[in-house]
Scaffold this motif. Structure first.
Motif, PDB file in Angstrom:
ATOM      1  N   VAL A 228       0.845  -1.200   0.000  1.00 53.06           N
ATOM      2  CA  VAL A 228       0.000   0.000   0.000  1.00 53.06           C
ATOM      3  C   VAL A 228       0.876   1.245   0.000  1.00 53.06           C
ATOM      4  O   VAL A 228       0.641   2.189  -0.766  1.00 53.06           O
ATOM      5  CB  VAL A 228      -0.967   0.007   1.208  1.00 53.06           C
ATOM      6  CG1 VAL A 228      -1.672   1.355   1.334  1.00 53.06           C
ATOM      7  CG2 VAL A 228      -1.978  -1.118   1.110  1.00 53.06           C
ATOM      8  N   LEU A 229       1.904   1.258   0.833  1.00 52.93           N
ATOM      9  CA  LEU A 229       2.776   2.434   0.915  1.00 52.93           C
ATOM     10  C   LEU A 229       3.599   2.609  -0.357  1.00 52.93           C
ATOM     11  O   LEU A 229       3.835   3.738  -0.796  1.00 52.93           O
ATOM     12  CB  LEU A 229       3.671   2.345   2.149  1.00 52.93           C
ATOM     13  CG  LEU A 229       2.918   2.326   3.489  1.00 52.93           C
ATOM     14  CD1 LEU A 229       3.901   2.295   4.644  1.00 52.93           C
ATOM     15  CD2 LEU A 229       1.944   3.472   3.606  1.00 52.93           C
TER      16      LEU A 229
ATOM     17  N   THR B 271       1.255   4.113  -2.738  1.00 53.31           N
ATOM     18  CA  THR B 271       1.032   5.505  -2.341  1.00 53.31           C
ATOM     19  C   THR B 271       2.188   6.368  -2.839  1.00 53.31           C
ATOM     20  O   THR B 271       1.980   7.462  -3.375  1.00 53.31           O
ATOM     21  CB  THR B 271       0.886   5.612  -0.807  1.00 53.31           C
ATOM     22  OG1 THR B 271      -0.205   4.786  -0.389  1.00 53.31           O
ATOM     23  CG2 THR B 271       0.655   7.043  -0.368  1.00 53.31           C
TER      24      THR B 271
ATOM     25  N   VAL C  46      -5.035   1.016   5.666  1.00 49.61           N
ATOM     26  CA  VAL C  46      -4.946   2.428   6.033  1.00 49.61           C
ATOM     27  C   VAL C  46      -6.363   2.982   6.187  1.00 49.61           C
ATOM     28  O   VAL C  46      -7.293   2.502   5.539  1.00 49.61           O
ATOM     29  CB  VAL C  46      -4.158   3.266   4.984  1.00 49.61           C
ATOM     30  CG1 VAL C  46      -2.694   2.852   4.955  1.00 49.61           C
ATOM     31  CG2 VAL C  46      -4.779   3.175   3.599  1.00 49.61           C
TER      32      VAL C  46
ATOM     33  N   LYS D 202      -6.653   8.348   2.781  1.00 45.27           N
ATOM     34  CA  LYS D 202      -5.504   8.828   2.011  1.00 45.27           C
ATOM     35  C   LYS D 202      -4.485   9.528   2.915  1.00 45.27           C
ATOM     36  O   LYS D 202      -3.277   9.292   2.791  1.00 45.27           O
ATOM     37  CB  LYS D 202      -6.008   9.776   0.923  1.00 45.27           C
ATOM     38  CG  LYS D 202      -4.922  10.421   0.107  1.00 45.27           C
ATOM     39  CD  LYS D 202      -5.500  11.339  -0.945  1.00 45.27           C
ATOM     40  CE  LYS D 202      -5.637  12.729  -0.412  1.00 45.27           C
ATOM     41  NZ  LYS D 202      -5.872  13.734  -1.451  1.00 45.27           N
TER      42      LYS D 202
ATOM     43  N   ALA E  83      -2.465   7.043   4.740  1.00 44.01           N
ATOM     44  CA  ALA E  83      -1.486   6.397   3.845  1.00 44.01           C
ATOM     45  C   ALA E  83      -0.261   7.286   3.659  1.00 44.01           C
ATOM     46  O   ALA E  83       0.884   6.813   3.744  1.00 44.01           O
ATOM     47  CB  ALA E  83      -2.133   6.078   2.496  1.00 44.01           C
TER      48      ALA E  83
END
Length: 188
Positions: free
Chosen positions: A9-10, A13, A45, A48, A51
């Protein structure tokens, strides 16, 4: 929570940040980059902003770990250890400034989302530097906290010039020769 999945996810992002910036990135963008549904991203998360805060924290934590390793390297002389701390900060900034015009948002101490992370990072570096200056001793009239502040100011200055990384060794060596009363540092 799966650390590997959170890292994905990161990473997504960060990819979105480099393309769109913080304001224009959406949770759908992050999900699309990962190849998953938006609801799948929400498992890791809250939103937004979460994140982006976690991404900023991860990048700062990695740089702080590098600085801590440099500070703890008892086989290296003090000037080299101090330079290692400063290099960790400078490299983080240069990495983020070079990746995209948007990534510099992650190191803005005035930013609503990341200011606290940036300020804490700089505070941690300052404490590492103060500890080294207390152990090494400083030139007459310079307190360890002042020496740390001078070093941080040097790196902030180097962050704003095109060839700051190239200038780090020479400028740190000259500065530390004065602060520590030692010969100029050679070699990174």
């Amino acid at each position: 929570m799966s650390t590997d999945r959170l890292d994905e996810v990161l990473d997504a992002t960060y990819d979105c940040l480099t393309r769109y910036g913080v304001r224009r990135t959406t949770m759908d963008d992050i999900a699309t980059t990962m190849g998953v549904s938006r609801s799948a991203v929400y498992q890791y998360v809250r939103n937004k902003d979460d994140a982006f805060r976690r991404l900023a924290a991860r990048l700062h934590d990695r740089a702080l770990e590098r600085a801590r390793r440099a500070a703890a390297d008892e086989d290296a002389p003090y000037p080299e250890r101090i330079q290692g701390i400063l290099a960790a900060k400078l490299d983080l900034v240069l990495e983020l400034n070079g990746a995209s015009p948007h990534t510099a948002e992650l190191i803005d101490q005035k930013a609503r989302l990341f200011g606290g992370i940036c300020a804490a990072f700089t505070g941690d570096l300052r404490r590492l530097l103060i500890g080294l200056f207390q152990d090494a001793g400083t030139a007459a009239g310079v307190e360890p906290a002042e020496a740390a502040d001078i070093c941080i100011a040097l790196v902030i200055g180097l962050e704003s010039v095109a060839d700051g990384e190239r200038l780090l060794e020479a400028s740190t060596g000259a500065l530390l020769a004065g602060l520590l009363g030692t010969p100029l540092l050679t070699g990174r």
